[in-house]
Design a protein around this motif. Sequence first.
Motif: not given
Length: 428
Positions: A195-218
């Motif tokens: 897919g597109d590997a360009t860093p960008q804002d996550p979808p507004t429906s998604l809590d990306w920080d919580l999705w990453c959780g205990p893993a490194p936040k990329i």
Amino acid sequence: MKTTRRTFLASAAAAGTVAAITHRDAVADETSPLKIGVIGVGWYGMVDAKAALKVGGVEIVAICDVDRDHLTKSADELEKLQGKRPAEYKLYEEMLEKAELDAMIIGTPPHWHALQLQAALDYGLNVYCEKPLSYDVREGRAMVDAVAASGQVVQIGFQRRQSKAFQQVKEYIESGKAGRIVQAEVQIHYNAGTGDATPQDPPTSLDWDLWCGPAPKIPYSPQVGHKKWRLEKTTGHGHMVDWGIHNLDATRMMLGLSMPKQINASGGLYQYAGSITTPDTMTVNFEFDELPVVWRHRLWGATEYDADTTNGVFLYGEKATIFVADQRWVVIPKGKSAPREVNEVKSDMGTLQMANFLAAVRGEEELACPIIEAFKSTAMVQLGMIAYESNSVVRWDEASEQIVNNEAAAKLLKREYREPWKHPHVTS
């Protein structure tokens, strides 16, 4: 607070007494539907939930996801399938606190499995958890210990253990017809696509920080988000760990293998550099006491010489060679003119694995994949990645669960969690 079966079990867990509760005691009424919650409904959690409904005797009463679009879509679908809409939660901790549950399905990426399994066990729940068991080896050991202490039924989603093809090959080998198996080669080649590997804002429906959780936040990109995370180093940890683990677990099952004693790996990013962060081309040699097992994958390139062998296992015996895949196995006897024996055998593996779990919860069957077997298969592929990432030979002492005489590799057995989450493995 009103005392319910759930709150009683939670109190028992806190008191360390859950291990005394039998499997049948964990089910309030064997004639009523088992009440199931699902964590992670963006893809495979829903596959497992629908498998449970297909088996019958269950109700999906609650679902949890950090993407609200997943929640709405999945709740709509489940309402149509079972006639009742499940409760929706963003936080699994809130779902465990509020929902009346008998069992939990964990369908999140593996970097979340350890914490979510422990939380479910703390509430006295039986658990069906997707593979791989954990992100790192030490998490896996902590999970094995937690399950043993809880006394709960925990099944891991190694569905190939339900394949009639793999089961029949195991029986064929044990009959001696193939002779001693001298070497195994395991592979899954496919064109992964990116897919597109360009860093960008996550979808507004998604809590990306919580999705990453205990893993490194990329940084978020479509290439590391929903479904694509499997080839990302910090989450899915690559093709062998994510998909190859199925065939490697089946190989262990067929041959009665425990753990490899030595592992070396080679490969790299030859086609998808800049798009994915794990090898698109890889070979790993797992040396067991009994025989070598070789893993290979290629995620790009030429069409296979024989597409029938793209995904499967070769077993080289003294008397015959066997190729086995999910729904098919072939015996190639010695001798130029000896005819091949082709066996087509179909299995609804996901449904059968779920049916086995639900029967085990009711005390009617033994688990097809108890957690210790899942730990061994998961640690095996994790050690393969450690050999690759440390660019070294890894020697594994199964008794002590340590990498021997290789400090750089040994450091990769455990990845520290991102704050505020705490890794479940405590060094004694």
